[in-house]
Design an enzyme around this catalytic site. Sequence first.
Site, short mmCIF file in Angstrom:
data_model
loop_
_atom_site.label_atom_id
_atom_site.label_comp_id
_atom_site.label_asym_id
_atom_site.label_seq_id
_atom_site.Cartn_x
_atom_site.Cartn_y
_atom_site.Cartn_z
N TYR A 61 0.84 -1.20 0.00
CA TYR A 61 0.00 0.00 0.00
C TYR A 61 0.88 1.26 0.00
O TYR A 61 0.50 2.31 -0.51
CB TYR A 61 -0.96 -0.03 1.19
CG TYR A 61 -2.20 0.81 0.99
CD1 TYR A 61 -3.09 0.56 -0.06
CD2 TYR A 61 -2.49 1.86 1.86
CE1 TYR A 61 -4.22 1.33 -0.24
CE2 TYR A 61 -3.63 2.64 1.69
CZ TYR A 61 -4.50 2.37 0.64
OH TYR A 61 -5.62 3.14 0.47
N LYS B 65 -3.25 8.36 2.87
CA LYS B 65 -4.46 8.17 3.68
C LYS B 65 -4.25 8.66 5.13
O LYS B 65 -5.19 9.15 5.76
CB LYS B 65 -4.88 6.70 3.69
CG LYS B 65 -5.38 6.17 2.33
CD LYS B 65 -6.55 6.94 1.78
CE LYS B 65 -7.17 6.23 0.58
NZ LYS B 65 -8.15 7.08 -0.14
#
Length: 258
Positions: A158, A165
């Site tokens: 990720y 995020k």
Amino acid sequence: MLDLTGKNALVTGIANNRSIAWGIAQQLHKAGANLGITYLSDEKGKMEKKVAELVEPLNPTLFLPCNVQNDDEIKSTFETIHQKWGSLDILIHCLAFANKDDLSGDFSQTSREGFRTALDVSTYSLVQLAGAAKPLMTAGGSIVTLSYLGAVRAVPNYNVMGVAKAGLEASVRYLAAELGSANIRVNAISAGPIRTLASSAVGGILDMIHHVEKVAPLRRTVTQIEVGNAAAFLCSDLASGITGQVLYVDAGYEIMGM
Ligand SMILES: NC(=O)c1ccc[n+]([C@@H]2O[C@H](COP(=O)([O-])OP(=O)(O)OC[C@H]3O[C@@H](n4cnc5c(N)ncnc54)[C@H](O)[C@@H]3O)[C@@H](O)[C@H]2O)c1
């Protein structure tokens, strides 16, 4: 009762019928909201046609291109809302982007340009859209964005999107603190992994989904409609006391230690 009748809702991030934003748009429509839809245009106009066909049954009263890297398109989107609707009640920020190369391998090899792009599209865009929405949310409002567990845990592959995020969730708190005095609430939904165009760019996404299906308390991952239901709740008066929060809609995966 969950009722969004008479609310003007702008939904960003629909690319196809797998998009989380599509699940959200359907549930906002079901609750009675008047929809405006934005899309990311391409040179051949393919995306415009595809998204227009998809959203037609929801009768959107605004349908506009809005590339969040294009200041003119953002300005024009909110000018059109001002002219056609007068005011805005709901903003759904449901978009993200990072180069595929930066979503696998070593995080330490992320390029300056890749880092900048991911944070610009996926994080700064919330700040910019919220700033543009603020003067139009004259009767208060609700802003909802989409996050993922990779913001707070190191999830394989990720990488830079986890950093984006984390910044997004911090932005939710700063925006909530600023906009609360205007009765504008700002929250994030941290959704479990779902197969979409964006998630297919993350290395090993299917393994991640299978892992969640084995480990999450509900022994499955979630659907776009379940995320849509949570978004409709956060946008409604039922959530009038909730702001600055990250709500996990992930079949419970986040609570598990192993
Ligand atoms: N799919 C998942 O597993 C998952 C889990 C948690 C959170 N999310 C988040 O949900 C959101 C929606 O993603 P999705 O999974 O539905 O994928 P998706 O590919 O359907 O949606 C991503 C959207 O971002 C838009 N976009 C990309 N660059 C843009 C730009 N410059 N300007 C405007 N729009 C742009 C795309 O057009 C697309 O509509 C993203 O923030 C994503 O990080 C997804």
